[in-house]
Design an enzyme around this catalytic site. Structure first.
Site, PDB file in Angstrom:
ATOM      1  N   SER A 109       0.872  -1.185   0.000  1.00  0.00           N
ATOM      2  CA  SER A 109       0.000   0.000   0.000  1.00  0.00           C
ATOM      3  C   SER A 109       0.904   1.228   0.000  1.00  0.00           C
ATOM      4  O   SER A 109       2.062   1.152   0.421  1.00  0.00           O
ATOM      5  CB  SER A 109      -0.848  -0.001   1.278  1.00  0.00           C
ATOM      6  OG  SER A 109      -1.428   1.275   1.482  1.00  0.00           O
ATOM      7  N   TYR A 166      -2.487  -1.270  10.411  1.00  0.00           N
ATOM      8  CA  TYR A 166      -2.307  -1.469   8.963  1.00  0.00           C
ATOM      9  C   TYR A 166      -0.994  -0.841   8.492  1.00  0.00           C
ATOM     10  O   TYR A 166      -0.226  -1.458   7.749  1.00  0.00           O
ATOM     11  CB  TYR A 166      -3.503  -0.835   8.253  1.00  0.00           C
ATOM     12  CG  TYR A 166      -3.566  -1.015   6.762  1.00  0.00           C
ATOM     13  CD1 TYR A 166      -3.944  -2.224   6.198  1.00  0.00           C
ATOM     14  CD2 TYR A 166      -3.296   0.054   5.899  1.00  0.00           C
ATOM     15  CE1 TYR A 166      -4.042  -2.377   4.818  1.00  0.00           C
ATOM     16  CE2 TYR A 166      -3.392  -0.083   4.528  1.00  0.00           C
ATOM     17  CZ  TYR A 166      -3.766  -1.301   3.987  1.00  0.00           C
ATOM     18  OH  TYR A 166      -3.866  -1.431   2.621  1.00  0.00           O
TER      19      TYR A 166
HETATM   20  C1  BGC Z   1      -6.100   1.527   2.401  1.00  0.00           C
HETATM   21  C2  BGC Z   1      -7.321   2.380   2.212  1.00  0.00           C
HETATM   22  C3  BGC Z   1      -6.931   3.813   1.857  1.00  0.00           C
HETATM   23  C4  BGC Z   1      -5.923   3.816   0.731  1.00  0.00           C
HETATM   24  C5  BGC Z   1      -5.435   5.228   0.360  1.00  0.00           C
HETATM   25  C6  BGC Z   1      -5.201   1.678   1.217  1.00  0.00           C
HETATM   26  O1  BGC Z   1      -4.066   0.893   1.386  1.00  0.00           O
HETATM   27  O2  BGC Z   1      -6.488   0.176   2.547  1.00  0.00           O
HETATM   28  O3  BGC Z   1      -8.097   2.340   3.380  1.00  0.00           O
HETATM   29  O4  BGC Z   1      -8.069   4.546   1.458  1.00  0.00           O
HETATM   30  O5  BGC Z   1      -4.838   3.025   1.056  1.00  0.00           O
HETATM   31  O6  BGC Z   1      -5.079   5.974   1.475  1.00  0.00           O
END
Ligand code: BGC
Length: 261
Positions: free
Chosen positions: A149, A162
């Protein structure tokens, strides 16, 4: 086709980005194992779609936070397709909790799926890749792709476990990439921004939150899952042989946003 005669495993392949990856890799010729946690029906639909288009697919239930489930995933893939060339550690979750309100249960759940799952998915796939083709440095032996991410690098207040998991995945990709390079296995991260998937359902269903999110993204919209899958297919192919131990961000420019300056 980019992936003829390759065998790929996609964790969390029944929905969101994982589903798009399963469909795309199959379109490029790979036989695909779709791992799912709880939605057997959705996984079955992905399999059917692949088979309808002449591809090969298998579904395997399992929780990636469990090493024995991961072993089972690889075992079933070997029984059906005979080898593993591509491992996509995609399964992910978030609790949207801040440092002050994260419980032990939240922490263990997120770190278990997002980081432990990718760690042992990487380890077990690499062991199999080495086992099936013998020791030594063989070019293009295997591909491990970690779906990370933008938040492996970029704080997201209110989503601390996360961010910790994806930050860990960043170093997993780099360190495993260096360790496995002598075996001819590449390890690459793909870091999406906001994508139209179940993980973002709450935000996208709320018009105000959706507008704020779109406004923060230079291209002005969230991504479709297929826009992530195309990059993954290329990274999974022999064409990406010199790419390892790094992350590709694919985020519509969100990390470079200078709105408000
Ligand atoms: C997350 C989302 C978030 C996006 C952008 C992703 O990795 O799971 O919750 O909206 O990143 O910030």
């Amino acid at each position: 086709m980019l992936l003829e005669n390759k065998v790929a495993i996609i964790t969390g392949g029944d929905s969101g980005i994982g589903k798009a990856i399963a469909l795309e890799l199959a379109k490029e010729g790979a036989a695909v194992t779709i791992n799912y946690h709880s939605n057997a029906e959705a996984a079955g639909e992905v399999k059917q779609e692949i088979e309808k288009n002449g591809g090969k697919a298998l579904t395997v239930q399992g929780n990636v936070a469990s090493v024995s489930d991961l072993q089972n995933l690889i075992g079933h893939t070997l029984e059906t397709f005979g080898r593993v060339d591509i491992m996509v550690n995609n399964a992910g979750m978030e609790t949207r909790t801040s440092i002050l309100d994260t419980t032990e249960k939240d922490y263990d759940a997120v770190l278990g799926v997002d980081l432990k799952g990718a760690f042992f998915g990487t380890q077990l796939a690499a062991k199999q890749m080495i086992r099936q083709d013998g020791e030594g440095n063989q070019h293009n032996r295997g591909r491990i792709i970690n779906i990370s991410s933008v938040h492996e690098d970029w704080p997201m207040p209110g989503n601390t476990p996360y961010c910790c998991a994806k930050g860990g995945m960043r170093m997993l990709t780099r360190t495993a990439g260096v360790e496995l390079a002598p075996h001819g296995i590449t390890v690459v991260g793909v870091g999406p921004g906001a994508v139209d998937t179940p993980i973002n359902k709450g935000t996208l269903a709320d018009p105000e939150k959706k507008a704020a999110l779109n406004n923060a993204i230079p291209v002005g919209r969230v991504a479709e899952p297929g826009e992530i899958a195309g990059l993954v297919a290329w990274l999974a192919s022999d064409k990406s042989s010199y790419v390892t131990a790094t992350t590709y961000f694919i985020d519509g420019g969100i990390m470079q946003n200078s709105v408000g300056l």
